[in-house]
Motif scaffolding. Structure first.
Motif, PDB file in Angstrom:
ATOM      1  N   GLY A 188       0.802  -1.217   0.000  1.00 46.32           N
ATOM      2  CA  GLY A 188       0.000   0.000   0.000  1.00 46.32           C
ATOM      3  C   GLY A 188       0.834   1.265   0.000  1.00 46.32           C
ATOM      4  O   GLY A 188       1.716   1.439   0.844  1.00 46.32           O
ATOM      5  N   GLY A 189       0.565   2.146  -0.954  1.00 54.88           N
ATOM      6  CA  GLY A 189       1.277   3.423  -1.066  1.00 54.88           C
ATOM      7  C   GLY A 189       2.451   3.400  -2.012  1.00 54.88           C
ATOM      8  O   GLY A 189       2.969   4.474  -2.386  1.00 54.88           O
ATOM      9  N   HIS A 191       4.786   3.224  -5.333  1.00 57.83           N
ATOM     10  CA  HIS A 191       4.719   3.599  -6.747  1.00 57.83           C
ATOM     11  C   HIS A 191       5.598   2.609  -7.503  1.00 57.83           C
ATOM     12  O   HIS A 191       6.821   2.609  -7.347  1.00 57.83           O
ATOM     13  N   PRO A 229      -2.965   1.051  -3.918  1.00 62.78           N
ATOM     14  CA  PRO A 229      -3.835   1.601  -2.867  1.00 62.78           C
ATOM     15  C   PRO A 229      -3.520   0.963  -1.505  1.00 62.78           C
ATOM     16  O   PRO A 229      -2.973  -0.136  -1.412  1.00 62.78           O
ATOM     17  N   ASP A 230      -3.879   1.684  -0.459  1.00 61.65           N
ATOM     18  CA  ASP A 230      -3.682   1.156   0.890  1.00 61.65           C
ATOM     19  C   ASP A 230      -4.446  -0.157   1.064  1.00 61.65           C
ATOM     20  O   ASP A 230      -5.518  -0.361   0.483  1.00 61.65           O
ATOM     21  N   SER A 231      -3.874  -1.022   1.877  1.00 57.37           N
ATOM     22  CA  SER A 231      -4.466  -2.317   2.235  1.00 57.37           C
ATOM     23  C   SER A 231      -4.606  -3.243   1.036  1.00 57.37           C
ATOM     24  O   SER A 231      -5.444  -4.145   1.043  1.00 57.37           O
ATOM     25  N   THR A 232      -3.789  -3.010   0.004  1.00 56.19           N
ATOM     26  CA  THR A 232      -3.770  -3.913  -1.143  1.00 56.19           C
ATOM     27  C   THR A 232      -2.326  -4.231  -1.509  1.00 56.19           C
ATOM     28  O   THR A 232      -1.381  -3.623  -0.988  1.00 56.19           O
ATOM     29  N   TRP A 234       0.442  -5.496  -4.883  1.00 52.34           N
ATOM     30  CA  TRP A 234       0.732  -5.721  -6.303  1.00 52.34           C
ATOM     31  C   TRP A 234       1.639  -6.942  -6.356  1.00 52.34           C
ATOM     32  O   TRP A 234       2.718  -6.951  -5.765  1.00 52.34           O
ATOM     33  N   MET A 257      -5.131  -5.315  -8.125  1.00 47.63           N
ATOM     34  CA  MET A 257      -4.662  -5.229  -6.734  1.00 47.63           C
ATOM     35  C   MET A 257      -5.343  -6.313  -5.884  1.00 47.63           C
ATOM     36  O   MET A 257      -6.540  -6.566  -6.031  1.00 47.63           O
TER      37      MET A 257
END
Length: 297
Positions: A188-189, A191, A229-232, A234, A257
């Protein structure tokens, strides 16, 4: 006086009519007194020839209550019954262990080669993220792909679903088609960009060398530039050219995600075959990557 005549007269039998009268009076007297006349002894009836009562056919008596059963029921009440109870106890214990602590997971495809091969059985630590910890970059995780990699579906046959779940829980059959095993690339967060001039994935501006990639594979032939996204998560497979992962769902709802709450556990150990007994562990490839806020991940 003729004595001989007198003796002859006394010894003469009584008159039959008089004897019958005396017997009648005696019977009436006995009846009045409430006495039963004594039956005169007579010849005992002779038993008719025939089989002895003990030899006569009839229903067999039931076995004594303390006798041991024989035949199949006797075997079932003996060692087989104990073995069955022990087996059932072991199965229940393994199911509880698999559900709450560690679950064997049969690798169904080559998407994680060379780290995990088809037929490997990895032990998935279900407690890895249950005490405030969260998946980290480089972790190999098993997750439920419903809602991210596949649509939410429900098998219409509950019996078949239960049998498959039981086999998968014991590591005997392939997992459900909605379960996946991949490596965490971004949390999460983050890039995440692919790729830099040297063809490497960048996470928060830091290029990552990935020693676990399948020989001959590039980090990705599909370019992407995403913010997780937060709480996900990749996630990508180690065999990038044969892995269906987050890259294949960029255009789907959720953008490929994986929600953290869909993670089943972390793959920590290859338990079978014995020749491949080794820990999976987390890769040190992301040691230099900083979090989106500036700290190290």
């Amino acid at each position: 006086m003729d004595t001989e005549a007198q003796h002859t007269e006394r010894d003469r039998p009584a008159d039959p009519d008089q004897g019958q009268a005396r017997r009648s009076r005696s019977a009436r007297f006995t009846a009045l007194m409430g006495l039963r006349p004594t039956a005169s002894p007579g010849p005992r009836p002779t038993a008719s020839p025939g089989p002895h009562p003990s030899a006569s056919p009839g229903p067999r008596s039931a076995a004594p209550s303390g006798s041991r059963p024989t035949g199949l029921s006797g075997h079932l009440d003996g060692p087989w019954r104990k073995a069955g109870a022990l087996l059932a106890l072991c199965v229940v214990f393994l199911l509880l262990l698999s559900h709450f602590v560690v679950q064997p997971f049969l690798i169904p495809s080559g998407s994680m080669e060379p780290t995990l091969k088809v037929g490997d059985r990895v032990l998935v630590n279900k407690l890895a993220y249950d005490f405030g910890d969260t998946p980290r970059r480089g972790d190999v995780v098993v997750f439920d792909g419903r809602g991210s990699f596949v649509q939410e579906t429900q098998d219409g046959n509950p019996v078949g679903r239960a049998v498959r779940s039981l086999g998968a829980a014991l590591g005997l059959t392939e997992p459900a088609g909605t379960d996946y095993v991949k490596r965490v690339i971004g949390v999460g967060g983050d890039h995440v960009v692919c790729c830099d001039r040297r063809g490497r994935i960048q996470v928060n501006g830091t290029a990552v060398d990935e020693p676990y990639l399948h020989p001959g594979d590039t980090p990705s032939q599909v370019p992407f530039d995403i913010v997780v996204p937060d709480s996900t998560l990749w996630v990508l497979g180690d065999h990038r050219s044969r892995s269906s992962d987050s890259r294949d769902h960029l255009g789907d709802p959720g953008g490929g995600m994986v929600p953290v709450d869909r993670v089943i556990g972390r793959a920590d150990l290859i338990g079978w075959p014995l020749g491949r007994w080794t820990t999976v562990g987390s890769s040190g490839a992301f040691a230099d990557v900083r979090d989106a806020g500036g700290g190290h991940g």
